[in-house]
Design a protein around this motif. Structure first.
Motif, PDB file in Angstrom:
ATOM      1  N   LEU A 181       4.917   0.108   0.852  1.00 52.99           N
ATOM      2  CA  LEU A 181       4.343   0.265  -0.422  1.00 52.99           C
ATOM      3  C   LEU A 181       4.598   0.046  -2.004  1.00 52.99           C
ATOM      4  CD1 LEU A 181       3.082   3.131   0.649  1.00 52.99           C
ATOM      5  CD2 LEU A 181       2.057   1.212   1.662  1.00 52.99           C
ATOM      6  N   ARG A 182       3.756  -0.783  -2.704  1.00 52.68           N
ATOM      7  CA  ARG A 182       4.093  -0.769  -4.076  1.00 52.68           C
ATOM      8  C   ARG A 182       3.614   0.199  -4.887  1.00 52.68           C
ATOM      9  NH1 ARG A 182       3.288  -6.391  -8.138  1.00 52.68           N
ATOM     10  NH2 ARG A 182       4.727  -5.148 -10.406  1.00 52.68           N
ATOM     11  N   VAL A 183       5.170   1.490  -5.580  1.00 52.14           N
ATOM     12  CA  VAL A 183       5.324   2.608  -5.425  1.00 52.14           C
ATOM     13  C   VAL A 183       5.549   2.304  -7.056  1.00 52.14           C
ATOM     14  CG1 VAL A 183       6.409   4.643  -5.548  1.00 52.14           C
ATOM     15  CG2 VAL A 183       5.621   3.621  -3.396  1.00 52.14           C
ATOM     16  N   ASN A 184       4.609   3.477  -8.092  1.00 51.82           N
ATOM     17  CA  ASN A 184       5.075   3.494  -9.912  1.00 51.82           C
ATOM     18  C   ASN A 184       5.293   2.162  -9.943  1.00 51.82           C
ATOM     19  OD1 ASN A 184       5.048   6.558  -8.988  1.00 51.82           O
ATOM     20  ND2 ASN A 184       7.116   6.435  -9.397  1.00 51.82           N
ATOM     21  N   ARG A 185       5.250   1.246  -9.392  1.00 50.66           N
ATOM     22  CA  ARG A 185       4.388  -0.639  -9.788  1.00 50.66           C
ATOM     23  C   ARG A 185       5.520  -0.903  -9.610  1.00 50.66           C
ATOM     24  NH1 ARG A 185       1.296  -2.882 -13.931  1.00 50.66           N
ATOM     25  NH2 ARG A 185      -0.605  -0.513 -13.894  1.00 50.66           N
ATOM     26  N   VAL A 186       6.503  -0.554  -9.993  1.00 49.24           N
ATOM     27  CA  VAL A 186       7.744  -1.007  -9.606  1.00 49.24           C
ATOM     28  C   VAL A 186       9.055  -1.277  -8.947  1.00 49.24           C
ATOM     29  CG1 VAL A 186       7.929  -1.720 -12.151  1.00 49.24           C
ATOM     30  CG2 VAL A 186       9.464   0.257 -11.347  1.00 49.24           C
ATOM     31  N   MET A 187       8.937  -0.027  -7.982  1.00 46.77           N
ATOM     32  CA  MET A 187       9.114   0.325  -6.943  1.00 46.77           C
ATOM     33  C   MET A 187       9.586   0.452  -5.377  1.00 46.77           C
ATOM     34  SD  MET A 187      10.815   3.934  -8.978  1.00 46.77           S
ATOM     35  CE  MET A 187      10.721   3.739 -10.648  1.00 46.77           C
ATOM     36  N   LEU A 188       9.490   0.592  -4.490  1.00 47.87           N
ATOM     37  CA  LEU A 188       9.712   0.924  -3.080  1.00 47.87           C
ATOM     38  C   LEU A 188       8.669   1.847  -2.560  1.00 47.87           C
ATOM     39  CD1 LEU A 188      12.727  -1.839  -2.201  1.00 47.87           C
ATOM     40  CD2 LEU A 188      10.000  -2.404  -2.153  1.00 47.87           C
ATOM     41  N   GLY A 189       8.499   1.446  -1.152  1.00 45.84           N
ATOM     42  CA  GLY A 189       7.571   2.701  -0.778  1.00 45.84           C
ATOM     43  C   GLY A 189       7.752   2.557   0.929  1.00 45.84           C
ATOM     44  N   VAL A 190       7.645   3.780   1.591  1.00 46.62           N
ATOM     45  CA  VAL A 190       7.659   3.711   3.219  1.00 46.62           C
ATOM     46  C   VAL A 190       6.867   5.173   3.412  1.00 46.62           C
ATOM     47  CG1 VAL A 190       8.249   3.271   5.420  1.00 46.62           C
ATOM     48  CG2 VAL A 190       9.278   2.256   3.516  1.00 46.62           C
ATOM     49  N   PRO A 191       5.958   4.524   3.960  1.00 46.54           N
ATOM     50  CA  PRO A 191       4.756   6.224   4.527  1.00 46.54           C
ATOM     51  C   PRO A 191       6.454   6.218   6.107  1.00 46.54           C
ATOM     52  CG  PRO A 191       3.705   4.027   4.660  1.00 46.54           C
ATOM     53  CD  PRO A 191       4.857   3.590   4.821  1.00 46.54           C
ATOM     54  N   VAL A 192       5.599   7.739   5.489  1.00 43.89           N
ATOM     55  CA  VAL A 192       6.611   8.900   6.673  1.00 43.89           C
ATOM     56  C   VAL A 192       5.974   9.908   7.050  1.00 43.89           C
ATOM     57  CG1 VAL A 192       9.218   7.283   6.340  1.00 43.89           C
ATOM     58  CG2 VAL A 192       7.879  10.270   5.223  1.00 43.89           C
ATOM     59  N   SER A 193       5.725  10.443   8.645  1.00 42.25           N
ATOM     60  CA  SER A 193       5.618  12.188   8.602  1.00 42.25           C
ATOM     61  C   SER A 193       6.278  12.682   8.484  1.00 42.25           C
ATOM     62  CB  SER A 193       5.172  11.219  10.314  1.00 42.25           C
ATOM     63  OG  SER A 193       6.323  11.438  10.972  1.00 42.25           O
ATOM     64  N   ALA A 194       5.547  14.099   8.216  1.00 43.64           N
ATOM     65  CA  ALA A 194       6.544  15.423   8.810  1.00 43.64           C
ATOM     66  C   ALA A 194       8.197  15.111   8.911  1.00 43.64           C
ATOM     67  CB  ALA A 194       6.028  16.706   8.833  1.00 43.64           C
ATOM     68  N   GLY A 195       9.042  15.846   9.218  1.00 41.47           N
ATOM     69  CA  GLY A 195      10.906  15.790  10.007  1.00 41.47           C
ATOM     70  C   GLY A 195      11.362  14.499   9.024  1.00 41.47           C
ATOM     71  N   LEU A 245      12.104   4.412  -2.475  1.00 41.87           N
ATOM     72  CA  LEU A 245      13.756   4.229  -3.111  1.00 41.87           C
ATOM     73  C   LEU A 245      13.613   3.289  -5.100  1.00 41.87           C
ATOM     74  CD1 LEU A 245      16.211   3.672  -2.288  1.00 41.87           C
ATOM     75  CD2 LEU A 245      16.289   1.539  -1.498  1.00 41.87           C
ATOM     76  N   ALA A 246      14.260   3.389  -5.246  1.00 37.00           N
ATOM     77  CA  ALA A 246      14.579   3.018  -6.918  1.00 37.00           C
ATOM     78  C   ALA A 246      14.722   1.870  -6.758  1.00 37.00           C
ATOM     79  CB  ALA A 246      14.709   3.478  -8.199  1.00 37.00           C
ATOM     80  N   ALA A 272      16.722   7.870  -4.434  1.00 36.90           N
ATOM     81  CA  ALA A 272      15.723   7.788  -3.617  1.00 36.90           C
ATOM     82  C   ALA A 272      14.903   9.736  -3.105  1.00 36.90           C
ATOM     83  CB  ALA A 272      16.588   7.521  -1.956  1.00 36.90           C
ATOM     84  N   PHE A 273      13.706   9.728  -2.518  1.00 35.09           N
ATOM     85  CA  PHE A 273      12.857  10.605  -2.326  1.00 35.09           C
ATOM     86  C   PHE A 273      12.116  10.691  -1.486  1.00 35.09           C
ATOM     87  CE2 PHE A 273      11.467   9.392  -6.285  1.00 35.09           C
ATOM     88  CZ  PHE A 273       9.827   9.459  -6.187  1.00 35.09           C
ATOM     89  N   VAL A 274      11.272  11.663  -1.171  1.00 36.06           N
ATOM     90  CA  VAL A 274      10.078  11.829  -0.091  1.00 36.06           C
ATOM     91  C   VAL A 274       8.662  12.138  -1.487  1.00 36.06           C
ATOM     92  CG1 VAL A 274       8.413  12.424   1.478  1.00 36.06           C
ATOM     93  CG2 VAL A 274      10.882  11.117   1.916  1.00 36.06           C
ATOM     94  N   ALA A 275       7.868  11.492  -1.123  1.00 31.11           N
ATOM     95  CA  ALA A 275       6.859  11.890  -2.388  1.00 31.11           C
ATOM     96  C   ALA A 275       5.653  12.528  -1.023  1.00 31.11           C
ATOM     97  CB  ALA A 275       6.370  10.879  -3.344  1.00 31.11           C
TER      98      ALA A 275
END
Length: 244
Positions: free
Chosen positions: A192-206, A172-173, A98-101
């Motif tokens: 969101l669909r991230v890297n074709r196979v993963m989960l993503g959620v938009p976040v703001s700074a903080g 999140l992988a 898990a990380f923030v891109a």
């Protein structure tokens, strides 16, 4: 537990041996989980990446450990020989679970997947997004990702605590599926669909608490039918009482 941390690295005739060895120690239908959070069902893209024979695929799928028939492979460090011809390796520099891109490139539709194995994607410095989602991360230059920690994890229900240095996408992988829903600090958020196979959620700074929960379509349908059934029974009861 085993199915969260053991991954399969492609190798001749190693699949059957690995399954036979690890099946008693796992809680998944296939015996060996190929990517985090996955049991018996694999999306076509995940299957193609996992069994492509490229080490980058093992890194991309956030594998910490891998099984292979060879005792020496580039990018892997052998930690044990489990039985003749089956070696346990630690994966060098896997993608974080898990990380923030903070930067993105376009993930073109179609069967081509090898752009996902570019080094910036494998380190989280960039993610691949559908064209319709690219506006969420206008920065194209690779940037180091921000960190996320697991606050809670159970199958189908994951809570992350993310510290984003700027606007980004919490990744999140776990295998993408339409059944996933998300909240950020308790408010509903897009998945969101991230890297074709993963989960993503938009976040703001903080600092944010990101929760992802999975609900199968049949669960939703069952709940809806149950609600309709309760409403129908209630209507009959009320109608009966009025006539009485």
């Amino acid at each position: 537990w085993w199915s969260s941390h053991i991954r399969y690295a492609p190798g001749a005739d190693s699949d059957a041996e690995a399954r036979a060895l690890l099946a008693p120690k796992t809680h998944v239908g296939t015996g060996v989980a190929v990517v985090p959070g996955y049991d018996a069902a694999l999306a076509e893209e995940v299957d193609r990446l996992a069994y492509s024979g490229r080490l980058g695929a093992v890194r991309l799928l956030a594998a910490d450990l891998a099984l292979a028939t060879s005792p020496r492979l580039p990018g892997l460090t052998r930690v044990a020989t489990l039985r003749p011809g089956v070696h346990l390796h630690r994966v060098d520099a896997p993608l974080p679970r898990a990380f923030v891109a903070h930067a993105a490139v376009e993930d073109p539709e179609g069967p081509r997947l090898w752009h996902l194995l570019e080094e910036p994607v494998l380190t989280g410095a960039q993610i691949a997004l559908r064209r319709s989602d690219l506006a969420l991360l206008p920065d194209r230059a690779a940037r180091p990702p921000s960190g996320c920690a697991f606050a809670r994890w159970s199958p189908g229900d994951v809570t992350l605590r993310c510290e984003a240095r700027g606007a980004g996408v919490a990744v999140l992988a776990e295998q993408f599926s339409p059944g996933w829903g998300a909240t950020v600090d308790g408010a509903p958020a897009r998945v969101l669909r991230v890297n074709r196979v993963m989960l993503g959620v938009p976040v703001s700074a903080g600092v944010h608490v990101v929760r992802l929960r999975y609900e199968t379509p049949w669960q939703r349908a069952s709940l809806a039918l149950a609600a309709l059934g309760i409403a129908a029974v209630g209507g009959i009861f009320w109608s009966t009482r009025r006539r009485g």
